[in-house]
Design a protein around this motif. Structure first.
Motif, PDB file in Angstrom:
ATOM      1  N   GLY A 265     -27.689 -43.282  28.488  1.00 57.00           N
ATOM      2  CA  GLY A 265     -27.993 -44.638  28.048  1.00 57.00           C
ATOM      3  C   GLY A 265     -28.303 -44.717  26.566  1.00 57.00           C
ATOM      4  N   THR A 266     -27.581 -43.914  25.770  1.00 57.52           N
ATOM      5  CA  THR A 266     -27.771 -43.905  24.319  1.00 57.52           C
ATOM      6  C   THR A 266     -26.403 -43.903  23.640  1.00 57.52           C
ATOM      7  N   TYR A 267     -26.413 -44.151  22.358  1.00 55.77           N
ATOM      8  CA  TYR A 267     -25.209 -44.015  21.541  1.00 55.77           C
ATOM      9  C   TYR A 267     -25.363 -42.758  20.703  1.00 55.77           C
ATOM     10  N   SER A 268     -24.327 -41.935  20.679  1.00 53.46           N
ATOM     11  CA  SER A 268     -24.442 -40.667  19.955  1.00 53.46           C
ATOM     12  C   SER A 268     -24.141 -40.808  18.468  1.00 53.46           C
ATOM     13  N   GLN A 269     -23.566 -41.924  18.067  1.00 47.45           N
ATOM     14  CA  GLN A 269     -23.306 -42.144  16.645  1.00 47.45           C
ATOM     15  C   GLN A 269     -24.033 -43.409  16.194  1.00 47.45           C
ATOM     16  N   GLU A 270     -24.703 -43.297  15.055  1.00 46.58           N
ATOM     17  CA  GLU A 270     -25.470 -44.409  14.503  1.00 46.58           C
ATOM     18  C   GLU A 270     -25.241 -44.448  13.003  1.00 46.58           C
ATOM     19  N   ARG A 271     -24.998 -45.650  12.504  1.00 47.35           N
ATOM     20  CA  ARG A 271     -24.774 -45.830  11.066  1.00 47.35           C
ATOM     21  C   ARG A 271     -25.556 -47.061  10.622  1.00 47.35           C
ATOM     22  N   ILE A 272     -26.288 -46.933   9.532  1.00 45.69           N
ATOM     23  CA  ILE A 272     -27.073 -48.042   9.006  1.00 45.69           C
ATOM     24  C   ILE A 272     -26.521 -48.412   7.635  1.00 45.69           C
ATOM     25  N   LEU A 273     -26.169 -49.692   7.472  1.00 52.97           N
ATOM     26  CA  LEU A 273     -25.715 -50.196   6.183  1.00 52.97           C
ATOM     27  C   LEU A 273     -26.719 -51.236   5.704  1.00 52.97           C
ATOM     28  N   ASN A 274     -27.209 -51.095   4.462  1.00 51.95           N
ATOM     29  CA  ASN A 274     -28.145 -52.093   3.954  1.00 51.95           C
ATOM     30  C   ASN A 274     -27.358 -53.255   3.346  1.00 51.95           C
ATOM     31  N   GLU A 275     -28.075 -54.274   2.898  1.00 56.35           N
ATOM     32  CA  GLU A 275     -27.398 -55.499   2.471  1.00 56.35           C
ATOM     33  C   GLU A 275     -26.574 -55.330   1.200  1.00 56.35           C
ATOM     34  N   ARG A 276     -26.728 -54.238   0.489  1.00 53.67           N
ATOM     35  CA  ARG A 276     -25.900 -53.986  -0.692  1.00 53.67           C
ATOM     36  C   ARG A 276     -24.622 -53.232  -0.336  1.00 53.67           C
ATOM     37  N   ASP A 277     -24.505 -52.793   0.909  1.00 54.46           N
ATOM     38  CA  ASP A 277     -23.356 -51.986   1.332  1.00 54.46           C
ATOM     39  C   ASP A 277     -22.205 -52.851   1.821  1.00 54.46           C
ATOM     40  N   THR A 278     -21.052 -52.209   1.909  1.00 56.44           N
ATOM     41  CA  THR A 278     -19.851 -52.843   2.449  1.00 56.44           C
ATOM     42  C   THR A 278     -19.310 -51.967   3.568  1.00 56.44           C
ATOM     43  N   LEU A 279     -18.943 -52.599   4.659  1.00 53.47           N
ATOM     44  CA  LEU A 279     -18.254 -51.903   5.745  1.00 53.47           C
ATOM     45  C   LEU A 279     -16.760 -51.997   5.453  1.00 53.47           C
ATOM     46  N   PRO A 280     -16.097 -50.856   5.197  1.00 56.18           N
ATOM     47  CA  PRO A 280     -14.681 -50.927   4.805  1.00 56.18           C
ATOM     48  C   PRO A 280     -13.728 -50.750   5.988  1.00 56.18           C
ATOM     49  N   ASP A 281     -12.687 -51.544   6.009  1.00 49.73           N
ATOM     50  CA  ASP A 281     -11.529 -51.348   6.889  1.00 49.73           C
ATOM     51  C   ASP A 281     -11.877 -51.093   8.353  1.00 49.73           C
ATOM     52  N   HIS A 282     -12.769 -51.876   8.907  1.00 49.73           N
ATOM     53  CA  HIS A 282     -13.058 -51.756  10.335  1.00 49.73           C
ATOM     54  C   HIS A 282     -11.878 -52.329  11.113  1.00 49.73           C
ATOM     55  N   PRO A 283     -11.460 -51.703  12.233  1.00 51.05           N
ATOM     56  CA  PRO A 283     -10.276 -52.172  12.956  1.00 51.05           C
ATOM     57  C   PRO A 283     -10.341 -53.633  13.424  1.00 51.05           C
ATOM     58  N   LEU A 284     -11.545 -54.143  13.704  1.00 49.58           N
ATOM     59  CA  LEU A 284     -11.690 -55.531  14.128  1.00 49.58           C
ATOM     60  C   LEU A 284     -12.242 -56.434  13.029  1.00 49.58           C
ATOM     61  N   ALA A 285     -13.203 -55.930  12.272  1.00 45.46           N
ATOM     62  CA  ALA A 285     -13.899 -56.763  11.287  1.00 45.46           C
ATOM     63  C   ALA A 285     -13.260 -56.750   9.918  1.00 45.46           C
ATOM     64  N   GLY A 286     -12.346 -55.804   9.683  1.00 41.91           N
ATOM     65  CA  GLY A 286     -11.801 -55.665   8.344  1.00 41.91           C
ATOM     66  C   GLY A 286     -12.857 -55.118   7.406  1.00 41.91           C
ATOM     67  N   THR A 287     -12.868 -55.601   6.174  1.00 48.57           N
ATOM     68  CA  THR A 287     -13.867 -55.178   5.187  1.00 48.57           C
ATOM     69  C   THR A 287     -14.922 -56.278   5.090  1.00 48.57           C
ATOM     70  N   VAL A 288     -16.180 -55.885   5.275  1.00 47.79           N
ATOM     71  CA  VAL A 288     -17.277 -56.858   5.297  1.00 47.79           C
ATOM     72  C   VAL A 288     -18.381 -56.417   4.358  1.00 47.79           C
ATOM     73  N   ALA A 289     -18.767 -57.295   3.437  1.00 44.78           N
ATOM     74  CA  ALA A 289     -19.992 -57.090   2.664  1.00 44.78           C
ATOM     75  C   ALA A 289     -21.156 -57.504   3.545  1.00 44.78           C
ATOM     76  N   VAL A 290     -22.067 -56.598   3.802  1.00 41.70           N
ATOM     77  CA  VAL A 290     -23.172 -56.858   4.721  1.00 41.70           C
ATOM     78  C   VAL A 290     -23.965 -58.091   4.276  1.00 41.70           C
ATOM     79  N   SER A 291     -24.124 -58.281   2.979  1.00 45.00           N
ATOM     80  CA  SER A 291     -24.882 -59.420   2.455  1.00 45.00           C
ATOM     81  C   SER A 291     -24.272 -60.754   2.875  1.00 45.00           C
ATOM     82  N   LYS A 292     -22.983 -60.779   3.153  1.00 45.81           N
ATOM     83  CA  LYS A 292     -22.316 -62.015   3.568  1.00 45.81           C
ATOM     84  C   LYS A 292     -22.882 -62.521   4.887  1.00 45.81           C
TER      85      LYS A 292
END
Length: 196
Positions: free
Chosen positions: A165-192
């Motif tokens: 009942g856990t996730y083995s991978q965890e990633r934290i992005l702060n509001e200055r970060d960008t999530l690049p090239d996600h298969p569903l979300a594309g590229t997202v600036a977290v601050s947006k």
């Protein structure tokens, strides 16, 4: 001196497990209305927190983002139920699910239908990181995000371990970060996605 039992412990010992079928029967009988702010988690009917302005703005922003990218390819729904197992029917803030021939008229999306699930967390953060994360991982939801409005960050959980009942991978992005090239979300600036 006679020992007395804690009445709260006594009460907890006699809780009844509510199945999804019983939960639906309560809705159909009018015991619970569609507008009652509750959801079913681990066999318990749980109050949902009222939605504040920042939370609402965040969900609308997420919806606009995904509808623009995924309309006609996936079902994008906000604050709608999903059926996890016999004892959980949460109402996540956002779900991206596969298209359904019948548009989920005969049932809410199941875990096998869901590609990405998002909760927007402010006062609900302990529940979203705790009970809900465990429910979603045990159900095998492949990717679970928390848009954390308190710490102003995006928490990404993937690779569910359905037994633990856990996730083995965890990633934290702060509001200055960008999530690049996600298969569903594309590229997202977290601050947006984080208002204010």
């Amino acid at each position: 001196m006679t020992a007395t039992a804690d009445p709260n412990i006594e009460l907890l010992a006699h809780l009844h497990f509510i199945t999804v079928e019983r939960y639906h029967a309560m809705i159909e009988a009018g015991i619970l209305g569609e507008d009652d702010p509750v959801e079913l988690l681990n066999g318990k009917i749980v109050d949902m927190s009222p939605i504040g302005r920042f939370h609402a703005v965040c969900v609308r922003t997420i919806n606009a983002h995904f509808v623009q990218l995924l309309a006609g390819k996936y079902v994008c729904s906000q604050e709608q139920p999903i059926t996890i197992n016999e004892g959980s029917e949460p109402e996540p803030d956002y779900v991206i699910a596969r298209l359904s021939e019948h548009n989920y008229l005969d049932h809410h999306p199941y875990p096998t239908d869901i590609h990405l699930l998002i909760e927007v967390a402010d006062k609900t953060l302990p529940r979203d990181r705790g009970a809900k994360r465990g429910i979603y991982a045990r159900a095998g939801i492949p990717e679970y995000w928390i848009v954390n409005l308190i710490d102003r960050q995006l928490e990404i959980y993937s690779a569910p371990d359905t037994t633990a009942g856990t996730y083995s991978q965890e990633r934290i992005l702060n509001e200055r970060d960008t999530l690049p090239d996600h298969p569903l979300a594309g590229t997202v600036a977290v601050s947006k996605w984080i208002p204010g």
